[in-house]
Design a protein around this motif. Structure first.
Motif, PDB file in Angstrom:
ATOM      1  N   PRO A 209    -117.667   1.705  21.281  1.00 43.93           N
ATOM      2  CA  PRO A 209    -117.177   1.320  19.955  1.00 43.93           C
ATOM      3  C   PRO A 209    -115.647   1.199  19.976  1.00 43.93           C
ATOM      4  CG  PRO A 209    -118.516   3.320  19.841  1.00 43.93           C
ATOM      5  CD  PRO A 209    -118.386   2.968  21.275  1.00 43.93           C
ATOM      6  N   SER A 210    -115.096   0.113  19.389  1.00 50.78           N
ATOM      7  CA  SER A 210    -113.633  -0.020  19.395  1.00 50.78           C
ATOM      8  C   SER A 210    -113.059   0.997  18.424  1.00 50.78           C
ATOM      9  CB  SER A 210    -113.234  -1.439  18.993  1.00 50.78           C
ATOM     10  OG  SER A 210    -113.696  -1.706  17.702  1.00 50.78           O
ATOM     11  N   PRO A 211    -111.896   1.588  18.786  1.00 49.41           N
ATOM     12  CA  PRO A 211    -111.343   2.670  17.968  1.00 49.41           C
ATOM     13  C   PRO A 211    -110.975   2.244  16.547  1.00 49.41           C
ATOM     14  CG  PRO A 211    -109.940   2.190  19.879  1.00 49.41           C
ATOM     15  CD  PRO A 211    -111.122   1.305  19.971  1.00 49.41           C
ATOM     16  N   GLN A 212    -110.795   0.943  16.301  1.00 50.63           N
ATOM     17  CA  GLN A 212    -110.520   0.516  14.927  1.00 50.63           C
ATOM     18  C   GLN A 212    -111.215  -0.803  14.632  1.00 50.63           C
ATOM     19  OE1 GLN A 212    -107.411   1.617  16.440  1.00 50.63           O
ATOM     20  NE2 GLN A 212    -106.784  -0.234  17.459  1.00 50.63           N
ATOM     21  N   ASN A 213    -111.482  -1.016  13.339  1.00 53.99           N
ATOM     22  CA  ASN A 213    -112.119  -2.266  12.924  1.00 53.99           C
ATOM     23  C   ASN A 213    -111.075  -3.315  12.605  1.00 53.99           C
ATOM     24  OD1 ASN A 213    -114.596  -1.054  13.140  1.00 53.99           O
ATOM     25  ND2 ASN A 213    -114.501  -0.275  11.030  1.00 53.99           N
ATOM     26  N   ARG A 214    -111.439  -4.570  12.843  1.00 50.36           N
ATOM     27  CA  ARG A 214    -110.487  -5.656  12.600  1.00 50.36           C
ATOM     28  C   ARG A 214    -110.366  -5.946  11.117  1.00 50.36           C
ATOM     29  NH1 ARG A 214    -111.405 -10.422  17.025  1.00 50.36           N
ATOM     30  NH2 ARG A 214    -110.703  -9.238  18.824  1.00 50.36           N
ATOM     31  N   ILE A 215    -109.173  -6.404  10.754  1.00 44.95           N
ATOM     32  CA  ILE A 215    -108.946  -6.901   9.399  1.00 44.95           C
ATOM     33  C   ILE A 215    -109.973  -8.007   9.139  1.00 44.95           C
ATOM     34  CG2 ILE A 215    -107.263  -8.613  10.200  1.00 44.95           C
ATOM     35  CD1 ILE A 215    -105.582  -8.044   7.724  1.00 44.95           C
ATOM     36  N   ASN A 216    -110.512  -8.079   7.919  1.00 48.39           N
ATOM     37  CA  ASN A 216    -111.585  -9.075   7.685  1.00 48.39           C
ATOM     38  C   ASN A 216    -111.183 -10.130   6.654  1.00 48.39           C
ATOM     39  OD1 ASN A 216    -111.581  -7.693   5.357  1.00 48.39           O
ATOM     40  ND2 ASN A 216    -113.622  -6.742   5.616  1.00 48.39           N
ATOM     41  N   PHE A 217    -109.883 -10.331   6.463  1.00 52.18           N
ATOM     42  CA  PHE A 217    -109.437 -11.389   5.552  1.00 52.18           C
ATOM     43  C   PHE A 217    -108.133 -11.992   6.091  1.00 52.18           C
ATOM     44  CE2 PHE A 217    -105.816  -9.113   3.819  1.00 52.18           C
ATOM     45  CZ  PHE A 217    -106.142  -7.797   4.054  1.00 52.18           C
ATOM     46  N   ARG A 218    -107.742 -13.162   5.565  1.00 52.72           N
ATOM     47  CA  ARG A 218    -106.476 -13.789   5.985  1.00 52.72           C
ATOM     48  C   ARG A 218    -105.515 -13.769   4.821  1.00 52.72           C
ATOM     49  NH1 ARG A 218    -108.028 -18.964   9.691  1.00 52.72           N
ATOM     50  NH2 ARG A 218    -105.751 -19.196   9.762  1.00 52.72           N
ATOM     51  N   PRO A 219    -104.491 -12.912   4.893  1.00 50.16           N
ATOM     52  CA  PRO A 219    -103.558 -12.797   3.761  1.00 50.16           C
ATOM     53  C   PRO A 219    -102.733 -14.058   3.545  1.00 50.16           C
ATOM     54  CG  PRO A 219    -102.856 -11.444   5.623  1.00 50.16           C
ATOM     55  CD  PRO A 219    -104.153 -12.049   6.014  1.00 50.16           C
ATOM     56  N   THR A 220    -102.127 -14.145   2.377  1.00 50.86           N
ATOM     57  CA  THR A 220    -101.276 -15.296   2.053  1.00 50.86           C
ATOM     58  C   THR A 220     -99.866 -15.054   2.569  1.00 50.86           C
ATOM     59  OG1 THR A 220    -100.544 -14.268   0.005  1.00 50.86           O
ATOM     60  CG2 THR A 220    -102.565 -15.614  -0.111  1.00 50.86           C
ATOM     61  N   SER A 221     -99.069 -16.126   2.626  1.00 48.74           N
ATOM     62  CA  SER A 221     -97.673 -15.955   3.076  1.00 48.74           C
ATOM     63  C   SER A 221     -96.912 -15.080   2.079  1.00 48.74           C
ATOM     64  CB  SER A 221     -97.006 -17.323   3.205  1.00 48.74           C
ATOM     65  OG  SER A 221     -97.019 -17.983   1.955  1.00 48.74           O
ATOM     66  N   HIS A 222     -97.329 -15.101   0.817  1.00 50.93           N
ATOM     67  CA  HIS A 222     -96.686 -14.235  -0.189  1.00 50.93           C
ATOM     68  C   HIS A 222     -96.947 -12.761   0.126  1.00 50.93           C
ATOM     69  CE1 HIS A 222     -95.408 -12.360  -3.860  1.00 50.93           C
ATOM     70  NE2 HIS A 222     -96.621 -11.856  -4.035  1.00 50.93           N
ATOM     71  N   GLU A 223     -98.223 -12.413   0.405  1.00 51.06           N
ATOM     72  CA  GLU A 223     -98.552 -11.010   0.722  1.00 51.06           C
ATOM     73  C   GLU A 223     -97.785 -10.555   1.974  1.00 51.06           C
ATOM     74  OE1 GLU A 223    -103.116 -10.068  -0.460  1.00 51.06           O
ATOM     75  OE2 GLU A 223    -102.839 -11.905   0.727  1.00 51.06           O
ATOM     76  N   ILE A 224     -97.723 -11.435   2.987  1.00 49.71           N
ATOM     77  CA  ILE A 224     -97.064 -11.093   4.256  1.00 49.71           C
ATOM     78  C   ILE A 224     -95.567 -10.889   4.032  1.00 49.71           C
ATOM     79  CG2 ILE A 224     -96.499 -11.957   6.575  1.00 49.71           C
ATOM     80  CD1 ILE A 224     -99.186 -13.620   6.310  1.00 49.71           C
ATOM     81  N   SER A 225     -94.938 -11.873   3.399  1.00 53.32           N
ATOM     82  CA  SER A 225     -93.469 -11.787   3.238  1.00 53.32           C
ATOM     83  C   SER A 225     -93.075 -10.654   2.292  1.00 53.32           C
ATOM     84  CB  SER A 225     -92.929 -13.134   2.728  1.00 53.32           C
ATOM     85  OG  SER A 225     -93.583 -13.505   1.531  1.00 53.32           O
ATOM     86  N   GLN A 226     -93.936 -10.342   1.335  1.00 56.27           N
ATOM     87  CA  GLN A 226     -93.630  -9.244   0.388  1.00 56.27           C
ATOM     88  C   GLN A 226     -93.426  -7.922   1.146  1.00 56.27           C
ATOM     89  OE1 GLN A 226     -96.874  -7.956  -2.312  1.00 56.27           O
ATOM     90  NE2 GLN A 226     -95.454  -8.411  -4.001  1.00 56.27           N
ATOM     91  N   ILE A 227     -94.349  -7.616   2.057  1.00 58.46           N
ATOM     92  CA  ILE A 227     -94.233  -6.370   2.827  1.00 58.46           C
ATOM     93  C   ILE A 227     -93.078  -6.452   3.817  1.00 58.46           C
ATOM     94  CG2 ILE A 227     -95.400  -4.886   4.510  1.00 58.46           C
ATOM     95  CD1 ILE A 227     -98.008  -5.731   3.352  1.00 58.46           C
TER      96      ILE A 227
END
Ligand code: SF4
Length: 417
Positions: A209-227
């Motif tokens: 089992p992989s130690p973590q699960n993959r992100i299951n969505f594709r964020p927007t450029s707004h969400e990315i740049s905000q952080i």
């Protein structure tokens, strides 16, 4: 000589009075040399390896597997290994045999340990300053409150919810740095990948089992740049890194990431924008380079094409594409590092070293980051069997420094701004 350490059923770590320590390189058990051992550094943790027997050298110089606790022969024992903090490169794997040879081990970067006098030593060398990755700075009491404060500040940001989970469930340090607002912070954005690495930590490829699960969505450029803007404008030695352990290949998301980088750089010149990538999707890398990347770390197991393909199992790209991405990025002034997945007994084989030196000489690589490969040794050695022993990891690193004096050797990405 070092004494073999073992773990009791109660989890105590004890030395075996009559068995000397052995380490492992490839499929060989070796008596460690002094230059391969250092005192166990602060921040390292000692762990028992499940379902295995420790192996060492008996006083009669014969190799022995320790089944029972010498102080209580009705009790079973397990091998002990160290998990090293960033900044240290493992020189030898632990020596052990499995109770069930069909069973694969968990994906950890186990390093061999032994006792000398009253001190525990580990088979490792220091390859970078490790302060920023010292576990004492992570999982602190104040972390949950910091997470809640940022989730309240950006309630609609899905990435932050992913990072909160990564921080609390997987104890991911680059996720936590986003909430601590310091150093290198990770921003995952891509569920899928164009490779199928044997040791992938975000998707199970080895029946483990992989130690973590993959992100299951594709964020927007707004969400990315905000952080990213929040981190780059407030953190010390700020780095934001696309390409985390809980996602696939970020460059496949180049359209959105390039847009995000432009938004970021329209708001701040501060900090480093980095990508951790397999660099196979050159068109995507070019797009992000043109948008304003500062640094790029390229994960590579071998510079021998056949071995590269056997480990990474690339889909729709070749090692030549990786080279094109590296040189395009470097020509743009981007600091390019290789994230070399190191495994004692493979990485330090002469043919691998020659290929690596040639690769670095022909492509604009400015740094090699040593990454201890987290994988079951028996599993990987089935893919890369060889009668040739390695020259030793310490020798290998010294040779790199001698042959390539201008090349930076380290363990992680450093700020470039
Ligand atoms: S490139 Fe990364 S995400 Fe893709 S298979 Fe390899 S380790 Fe996994």
């Amino acid at each position: 000589m070092y004494l073999t350490l073992y773990a009791t059923e109660k989890g105590e770590v004890l030395e075996h009075p009559g068995v000397m320590m052995l380490g492992r390189s490839g499929n060989e058990w070796l008596v460690p040399e002094e230059m391969e051992m250092i005192p166990l550094p602060k921040g390292a943790s000692l762990v028992a390896i499940p379902d295995c027997l420790p192996v060492g050298l008996g006083l009669d110089e014969r190799v022995v597997a320790i089944e029972k606790d010498p102080y209580n022969v009705r009790k079973k024992v397990s091998p002990v290994a160290a998990l090293l903090p960033q900044g240290f490169t493992r020189t030898l794997l632990p020596a052990f045999v499995k109770r069930d040879s069909e069973k694969n081990m968990p994906l950890f970067g186990y390093a061999a340990v032994g006792l000398k006098g009253d001190k525990i030593y580990v088979a490792a060398v220091k390859t970078d300053e490790h302060r920023k990755w010292h576990p004492v700075y992570y999982n602190t009491e104040g972390l949950p409150a910091r997470i809640n404060r940022m989730l309240e500040k950006f309630p609609d940001n899905r990435i932050l919810r992913q990072l909160a989970r990564c921080s609390l469930e997987y104890s991911c340090f680059t996720a936590q740095n986003i909430f601590y607002q310091r150093w290198e912070g990770g921003i995952p954005t891509m569920p899928s990948c164009n490779a199928n690495c044997l040791g992938c930590i975000s998707e199970d490829h080895a029946g483990v089992p992989s130690p973590q699960n993959r992100i299951n969505f594709r964020p927007t450029s707004h969400e990315i740049s905000q952080i990213a803007i929040e981190h780059l404008t407030k953190a010390n030695d700020a780095i934001i890194s696309f390409g985390q352990g809980c996602e696939g290949e970020p460059s496949l998301n180049a359209e959105v990431l390039a847009e995000a980088i432009k938004i970021i750089r329209s708001r701040t010149e501060r900090g480093t924008v980095n990508i951790n990538t397999n660099a196979g999707y050159t068109r995507g890398i070019k797009k992000m380079a043109d948008a304003g990347l500062d640094a790029m770390r390229v994960t590579i197991f071998s510079c021998i094409e056949e071995n590269y393909n056997r480990y990474h199992q690339p889909r729709g790209y070749t090692l030549a594409d990786v080279k094109d991405s590296i040189n395009y990025a470097a020509d743009k002034g981007i600091k390019v590092s290789l994230n070399l997945l190191v495994f004692p007994g493979i990485t330090d084989r002469e043919e691998e070293i020659e290929a690596l030196l040639d690769f670095v000489a022909r492509n604009n690589v400015h740094m090699i980051q040593m990454r201890n490969l987290n994988i079951d040794p028996d599993y990987i050695m089935r893919y890369f069997p060889s009668d040739e022993a390695g020259i030793g990891m310490t020798e290998f690193i010294n040779l790199l420094k001698y042959e390539m004096p201008g090349l930076k050797i380290g363990s992680y990405t450093h700020p470039v701004r």
